[in-house]
Design a protein around this motif. Structure first.
Motif, PDB file in Angstrom:
ATOM      1  N   SER A  66       0.831  -1.208   0.000  1.00  0.00           N
ATOM      2  CA  SER A  66       0.000   0.000   0.000  1.00  0.00           C
ATOM      3  C   SER A  66       0.866   1.260   0.000  1.00  0.00           C
ATOM      4  CB  SER A  66      -0.920   0.002   1.222  1.00  0.00           C
ATOM      5  OG  SER A  66      -0.156  -0.081   2.425  1.00  0.00           O
ATOM      6  N   TYR A  67       2.022   1.161   0.658  1.00  0.00           N
ATOM      7  CA  TYR A  67       2.953   2.298   0.657  1.00  0.00           C
ATOM      8  C   TYR A  67       3.451   2.557  -0.762  1.00  0.00           C
ATOM      9  CZ  TYR A  67       7.391   4.789   1.243  1.00  0.00           C
ATOM     10  OH  TYR A  67       8.425   5.684   1.127  1.00  0.00           O
ATOM     11  N   TRP A  68       3.815   1.467  -1.477  1.00  0.00           N
ATOM     12  CA  TRP A  68       4.303   1.633  -2.846  1.00  0.00           C
ATOM     13  C   TRP A  68       3.200   2.154  -3.767  1.00  0.00           C
ATOM     14  CZ3 TRP A  68       9.078   2.230  -2.877  1.00  0.00           C
ATOM     15  CH2 TRP A  68       9.968   1.411  -2.182  1.00  0.00           C
ATOM     16  N   ASP A  69       1.961   1.763  -3.504  1.00  0.00           N
ATOM     17  CA  ASP A  69       0.851   2.289  -4.308  1.00  0.00           C
ATOM     18  C   ASP A  69       0.743   3.805  -4.147  1.00  0.00           C
ATOM     19  OD1 ASP A  69       0.260  -0.240  -5.187  1.00  0.00           O
ATOM     20  OD2 ASP A  69      -1.322  -0.591  -3.707  1.00  0.00           O
ATOM     21  N   THR A  70       0.891   4.253  -2.910  1.00  0.00           N
ATOM     22  CA  THR A  70       0.833   5.694  -2.650  1.00  0.00           C
ATOM     23  C   THR A  70       1.997   6.414  -3.323  1.00  0.00           C
ATOM     24  OG1 THR A  70      -0.226   5.277  -0.509  1.00  0.00           O
ATOM     25  CG2 THR A  70       0.766   7.448  -0.843  1.00  0.00           C
ATOM     26  N   VAL A  71       3.179   5.819  -3.221  1.00  0.00           N
ATOM     27  CA  VAL A  71       4.359   6.405  -3.862  1.00  0.00           C
ATOM     28  C   VAL A  71       4.164   6.474  -5.376  1.00  0.00           C
ATOM     29  CG1 VAL A  71       6.799   5.991  -4.407  1.00  0.00           C
ATOM     30  CG2 VAL A  71       5.984   5.752  -2.056  1.00  0.00           C
ATOM     31  N   ALA A  72       3.611   5.418  -5.962  1.00  0.00           N
ATOM     32  CA  ALA A  72       3.389   5.382  -7.408  1.00  0.00           C
ATOM     33  C   ALA A  72       2.432   6.490  -7.844  1.00  0.00           C
ATOM     34  CB  ALA A  72       2.845   4.016  -7.817  1.00  0.00           C
ATOM     35  N   GLU A  73       1.400   6.731  -7.066  1.00  0.00           N
ATOM     36  CA  GLU A  73       0.447   7.796  -7.399  1.00  0.00           C
ATOM     37  C   GLU A  73       1.126   9.163  -7.342  1.00  0.00           C
ATOM     38  OE1 GLU A  73      -2.652   7.222  -4.607  1.00  0.00           O
ATOM     39  OE2 GLU A  73      -3.519   5.483  -5.641  1.00  0.00           O
ATOM     40  N   GLU A  74       1.995   9.358  -6.355  1.00  0.00           N
ATOM     41  CA  GLU A  74       2.715  10.634  -6.254  1.00  0.00           C
ATOM     42  C   GLU A  74       3.680  10.809  -7.423  1.00  0.00           C
ATOM     43  OE1 GLU A  74       4.578  10.417  -2.469  1.00  0.00           O
ATOM     44  OE2 GLU A  74       2.723  10.753  -1.324  1.00  0.00           O
ATOM     45  N   ILE A  75       4.345   9.720  -7.801  1.00  0.00           N
ATOM     46  CA  ILE A  75       5.261   9.780  -8.946  1.00  0.00           C
ATOM     47  C   ILE A  75       4.492  10.118 -10.219  1.00  0.00           C
ATOM     48  CG2 ILE A  75       6.745   8.373 -10.439  1.00  0.00           C
ATOM     49  CD1 ILE A  75       7.684   6.898  -7.943  1.00  0.00           C
ATOM     50  N   ASN A  76       3.315   9.537 -10.377  1.00  0.00           N
ATOM     51  CA  ASN A  76       2.512   9.791 -11.574  1.00  0.00           C
ATOM     52  C   ASN A  76       2.109  11.266 -11.668  1.00  0.00           C
ATOM     53  OD1 ASN A  76       0.927   8.771 -13.918  1.00  0.00           O
ATOM     54  ND2 ASN A  76      -0.778   9.524 -12.676  1.00  0.00           N
ATOM     55  N   GLU A  77       1.730  11.859 -10.544  1.00  0.00           N
ATOM     56  CA  GLU A  77       1.359  13.277 -10.546  1.00  0.00           C
ATOM     57  C   GLU A  77       2.533  14.143 -10.988  1.00  0.00           C
ATOM     58  OE1 GLU A  77      -0.099  14.291  -6.717  1.00  0.00           O
ATOM     59  OE2 GLU A  77      -1.874  12.990  -6.844  1.00  0.00           O
ATOM     60  N   ARG A  78       3.686  13.827 -10.471  1.00  0.00           N
ATOM     61  CA  ARG A  78       4.881  14.592 -10.834  1.00  0.00           C
ATOM     62  C   ARG A  78       5.257  14.355 -12.292  1.00  0.00           C
ATOM     63  NH1 ARG A  78      10.777  13.808  -7.925  1.00  0.00           N
ATOM     64  NH2 ARG A  78      11.977  15.111  -9.365  1.00  0.00           N
ATOM     65  N   LEU A  79       5.099  13.114 -12.754  1.00  0.00           N
ATOM     66  CA  LEU A  79       5.454  12.770 -14.128  1.00  0.00           C
ATOM     67  C   LEU A  79       4.604  13.541 -15.130  1.00  0.00           C
ATOM     68  CD1 LEU A  79       6.989  10.962 -16.157  1.00  0.00           C
ATOM     69  CD2 LEU A  79       5.188   9.247 -15.832  1.00  0.00           C
ATOM     70  N   GLN A  80       3.320  13.654 -14.867  1.00  0.00           N
ATOM     71  CA  GLN A  80       2.434  14.346 -15.799  1.00  0.00           C
ATOM     72  C   GLN A  80       2.763  15.832 -15.890  1.00  0.00           C
ATOM     73  OE1 GLN A  80       0.713  12.278 -17.610  1.00  0.00           O
ATOM     74  NE2 GLN A  80       1.423  10.668 -16.213  1.00  0.00           N
TER      75      GLN A  80
END
Length: 401
Positions: A116-130
Motif C-alpha cells: 500500500s505504501y508503494w501504491d501511494t508512492v506510485a500515485e505521487e510519482i505519476n502526478e509529478r510525471l504528468q
C-alpha cells in the motif's frame, strides 16, 4: 432482604476500593513469573522489554509491530525497537515471521514496507510525471532512499495503471512524449536510404529535441530511441535489417543491392567481388554462395557454370586443330591470371585431354595440344640443321679474308 443485598454490595465495593497493605516488589513479580513458568502454568514464551520493567508475549509483539506497519506503511526495525521497547534481535525475528506470512509486505534493508505504501508512492510519482513529462529513476531512488533496481521492480507492474508512463533507460516518460518521439524516430528511419549507423541518427534526433524544446527539453538517451525503433521494426512499420544492434540497412537499399547483383550476374554469368564491395555488401563470397548455390568461387570473381562450358569450347577447338589457346584471352578482361588458371583446371575437357596425353597446360593459363608442341619442336630442329652449313661457310670466308 433487599436491604441486606444492598449492604453486601456496599461492602464489596468498599473492599475493591480499599488499598492493600501488602504489595509485591518487582523482584517478587519476576520470581513469581519464573515459578509459574516452571510449573507450566505459563506455557508460552515471554520476552523482557529493554527497560526490564515489563514482559511481552510474542503475539503481543507481533500485533504491535503490525499496528505500526499499518499506520505508516513503511517502518524501520530500529524505529520499532524504540517504539515497542524490545531488543532488536527479537524485532528482526518477528519481522521475518510477519513478512513471511503476509505477501503484501517486504523486508528491505532493515525496513518493512507494505504494498500500500508503494501504491501511494506510485500515485505521487505519476502526478509529478504528468507535470514534467520525464523523471529520472535514480533521482526518485535517492529521494525514497532505496536502490534503483528495487524501485524499478516496484514501478514496472504499476506502469500503465498507477503510473501512466514508460520506463526506458533509467527514465520514466509520459505516453504523449513517447508518441511524439516515436513519430520522430519513424520519420528519421524512413528517411534513411543507405546503410547507416543508428547512433548518429539518435544523436541528431537528440539535438533536434533540444532545439525544439529549449530549456524545458527532456534528456533522452540513445537507448530510448533504439527501443522505440526496435518496436517499429517489430510492428513492420519500418522495413530493413539490423546488424550488431546499430547498423541498419533499409529494405529499399537491400532490394536495390539484390537487383543490381541479379542484373549483372544474369547478363554476364559472372560478377567480381569488387562490384559487391561497391554495393556495400560486406561478405561477397558468402552472399553469392547463399544466393547462387550452383555458382563457383574463383580468386577474384564468382562465375556461373556456363563459363566453364564456354572455355571448354575454346580449348576443344584449339586442341582439335593442333593449336593452343591462352585462357586469359578467352575470358573477360576482369578475370585475373589466378582466376583463369583455376577455371582452366575446372574444365572437364582440359582434365580429360591432359589425362590422356592429348594436351598439356603451359604457364598455368595456356593449354596446348601435344601434337602442336611436337610439331614446333621438329620445326625448330629443322631450322637449326639448315642453318649449320651456312654458318660454316660464313666462318671460312671470314678466315680467308
Amino acid at each position: 432482604m433487599d436491604e441486606e443485598l444492598l449492604e453486601l454490595q456496599r461492602q464489596f465495593e468498599a473492599a475493591q476500593q480499599a488499598k492493600s497493605s501488602v504489595r509485591l516488589s518487582e523482584r517478587n513479580v519476576v520470581e513469581l513469573v519464573r515459578k509459574l513458568q516452571e510449573l507450566n502454568i505459563i506455557d508460552y514464551e515471554l520476552l523482557h522489554t529493554i527497560s526490564g520493567k515489563e514482559y511481552i508475549t510474542l503475539e503481543r509483539l507481533r500485533a504491535e509491530m503490525e499496528m505500526e506497519i499499518n499506520k505508516v506503511g513503511r517502518v524501520s526495525l530500529i524505529d520499532l525497537t524504540d517504539m515497542i521497547d524490545v531488543d532488536l534481535y527479537h524485532i528482526e525475528l518477528q519481522a521475518q515471521y510477519i513478512v513471511g506470512n503476509n505477501p503484501g509486505l517486504m523486508l528491505v534493508q532493515g525496513e518493512i514496507i507494505a504494498q500500500s505504501y508503494w501504491d501511494t508512492v506510485a500515485e505521487e510519482i505519476n502526478e509529478r510525471l504528468q507535470e514534467c513529462s520525464q523523471i529520472a529513476l535514480a533521482e526518485l531512488a535517492t529521494q525514497l532512499q532505496v536502490g534503483s533496481e528495487l524501485l524499478s521492480s516496484i514501478l514496472e507492474p504499476r506502469l500503465g495503471t498507477l503510473v501512466m508512463g514508460r520506463l526506458e533507460g533509467g527514465q520514466i516518460y509520459t505516453p504523449l512524449y513517447i508518441a511524439r518521439v516515436t513519430a520522430m524516430v519513424r520519420g528519421a528511419a524512413r528517411g534513411v536510404t543507405v546503410p547507416t549507423n543508428l547512433s548518429a541518427v539518435w544523436s541528431r534526433l537528440h539535438q533536434l529535441l533540444q532545439v525544439t524544446d529549449g530549456a524545458t527539453g527532456v534528456f533522452v538517451e540513445g537507448s530510448f530511441f533504439q527501443s522505440l525503433f526496435n518496436g517499429l521494426v517489430k510492428d513492420g512499420e519500418i522495413l530493413g535489417s539490423l546488424r550488431a544492434g546499430v547498423n541498419w540497412t533499409p529494405a529499399l537499399f537491400a532490394l536495390a543491392q539484390s537487383e543490381s547483383v541479379e542484373s549483372f550476374f544474369s547478363q554476364n554469368s559472372f560478377i567480381n567481388y569488387d562490384v559487391l564491395h561497391k554495393l556495400s555488401i560486406p561478405h561477397p563470397r558468402q552472399y553469392l554462395q547463399v544466393r547462387y548455390p550452383e555458382g563457383i568461387l574463383l580468386e577474384t570473381v564468382f562465375i556461373h557454370s556456363s563459363m566453364i562450358e564456354m572455355l571448354n569450347v575454346s580449348t576443344e577447338d584449339a586442341i582439335e586443330h593442333d593449336s593452343w589457346v591462352d585462357s586469359v584471352s578467352v575470358l573477360p578482361s576482369s578475370f585475373g591470371i589466378q582466376d583463369a588458371a583455376q577455371l582452366l583446371l575446372l574444365s572437364p575437357f582440359v582434365q580429360s585431354a591432359v589425362k590422356c596425353g592429348k594436351a598439356i597446360v603451359v604457364g598455368e593459363t595456356c593449354i596446348s595440344s601435344t601434337k602442336f608442341i611436337s610439331n614446333q619442336f621438329q620445326e625448330t630442329l629443322t631450322r637449326g640443321s639448315m642453318a649449320t652449313p651456312f654458318s660454316r661457310t660464313t666462318n671460312e670466308a671470314h678466315n680467308t679474308m
